[in-house]
Enzyme design. Structure first.
Site, PDB file in Angstrom:
ATOM      1  N   SER A  12       0.833  -1.201   0.000  1.00  0.00           N
ATOM      2  CA  SER A  12       0.000   0.000   0.000  1.00  0.00           C
ATOM      3  C   SER A  12       0.877   1.266   0.000  1.00  0.00           C
ATOM      4  CB  SER A  12      -0.965  -0.026   1.188  1.00  0.00           C
ATOM      5  OG  SER A  12      -1.992   0.922   1.030  1.00  0.00           O
ATOM      6  N   GLU A  54      -2.102  -1.786  -8.248  1.00  0.00           N
ATOM      7  CA  GLU A  54      -3.301  -2.051  -7.453  1.00  0.00           C
ATOM      8  C   GLU A  54      -3.668  -0.777  -6.718  1.00  0.00           C
ATOM      9  OE1 GLU A  54      -3.721  -2.424  -3.830  1.00  0.00           O
ATOM     10  OE2 GLU A  54      -1.796  -1.430  -3.580  1.00  0.00           O
ATOM     11  N   HIS A  85      -5.244  -5.137  -1.681  1.00  0.00           N
ATOM     12  CA  HIS A  85      -6.142  -4.954  -0.548  1.00  0.00           C
ATOM     13  C   HIS A  85      -7.265  -5.984  -0.546  1.00  0.00           C
ATOM     14  CE1 HIS A  85      -4.036  -1.099  -0.802  1.00  0.00           C
ATOM     15  NE2 HIS A  85      -4.369  -0.888   0.455  1.00  0.00           N
TER      16      HIS A  85
END
Length: 295
Positions: free
Chosen positions: A110, A204, A269
């Site tokens: 992330s 992503e 995620h």
């Protein structure tokens, strides 16, 4: 350079380079990490009481990361969670001193994408884009794949996705880079960003609207960052809207590059997310939905 694999008895340092860390999730994860046979050192910022969107000040987070990396007992530095803030501490790190400390494993995902690029570029090390322990996505499958990536990396050199499908068919070989789309885009112009030439790019994101994803992809294209890319591994787009619309957008923005694209590889995620070694050479088979990590 590929860092040495982790061994029982090693010390793993848990750090918080970005947002505040939920105490209950840390306490839940610690027995799992210690069950791997390692000593776990928890950084000060992991336990810090934060009222905003950062776990601690930029200086404190940079100092925590530095202490962990310079500690000769530590062989792996693992981000507890993401959030926001990793980019803010990059210029506070003494990369020369960190490189002199020798190779270590760095893992996280992330917002931690910013630190992956920095470690890849400044220290010349492969890193692990992995699930993080102080999150609800650190489930048994994700944790086990991270453990194997640390202790038995040869056992997970073939990463097969049961959900992947070819957006553009074909195979390609290149260096794995990338991670979170928003962090890659906001990092453009930074000393660490490099380019996607000769790379397999992992992308992503989470909670981004369709037009924002469009804007970020367009920025990467117009900046030239995607010139010479070899292929794409498209991970999860949780809470980003209609999956069919996102799939169509990816084909619209990236399909004309004429390289293999694997859709819905299950990285990011989502539960059971595998660990991906960034900086490693790999072969993508978009038709089979596999990544083969090369020696």
């Amino acid at each position: 350079m590929r860092p040495p694999k982790t061994r029982p008895g090693d010390t793993l340092a848990l750090v918080a380079p970005a947002g505040p860390v939920p105490p209950d999730l840390v306490e839940k994860a610690l027995p799992v990490l210690r069950g791997w046979g390692v000593e776990v050192h928890v950084g000060d910022c992991v336990h810090a009481t934060a009222t905003g969107y950062l776990s601690a000040s930029d200086e404190a987070r940079a100092a925590e990361f530095t202490r962990a990396w310079l500690d000769p007992r530590v062989t792996c530095v693992l981000a507890a969670r993401g959030g926001y803030g990793s980019q803010r501490m990059l210029d506070l790190l003494d990369w020369t001193a960190l490189k002199a400390a020798g190779p270590k494993t760095f893992a996280g995902s992330s917002d931690i994408t910013a630190l992956h690029r920095a470690v890849n570029v400044h220290l010349g090390l492969e890193t692990l884009f992995s699930p993080m322990p102080a999150t609800t996505l650190f489930d048994a499958v994700a944790a086990e794949h991270l453990r194997l990536s640390l202790f038995e990396p040869d056992s997970v050199r073939l990463i097969a996705s049961p959900t992947a499908s070819p957006l553009v068919p074909g195979t390609a070989t290149g260096t794995l880079i990338g991670g979170n789309l928003a962090l890659l885009t906001t990092g453009l112009g930074g000393a660490e960003q490099g380019s996607g030439r000769d790379a397999l790019v992992l992308l992503e994101d989470v909670t981004e609207s369709l037009y924002r994803i469009d804007r970020m992809l367009t920025q990467l294209l117009r900046s030239g960052w995607l010139d010479g890319v070899r292929g794409f591994v498209l991970g999860s787009w949780k809470s980003c809207g209609d999956p069919d619309a996102i799939r169509a957008l990816m084909l619209d923005r990236l399909g004309s590059l004429g390289v293999p694209i694997a859709w819905d590889f299950g990285v990011g995620h989502v539960p059971a997310s595998p660990t991906i070694p960034l900086g490693a050479r790999a072969t993508l088979d978009a038709d089979a939905g596999t990544l083969l990590i090369l020696p």
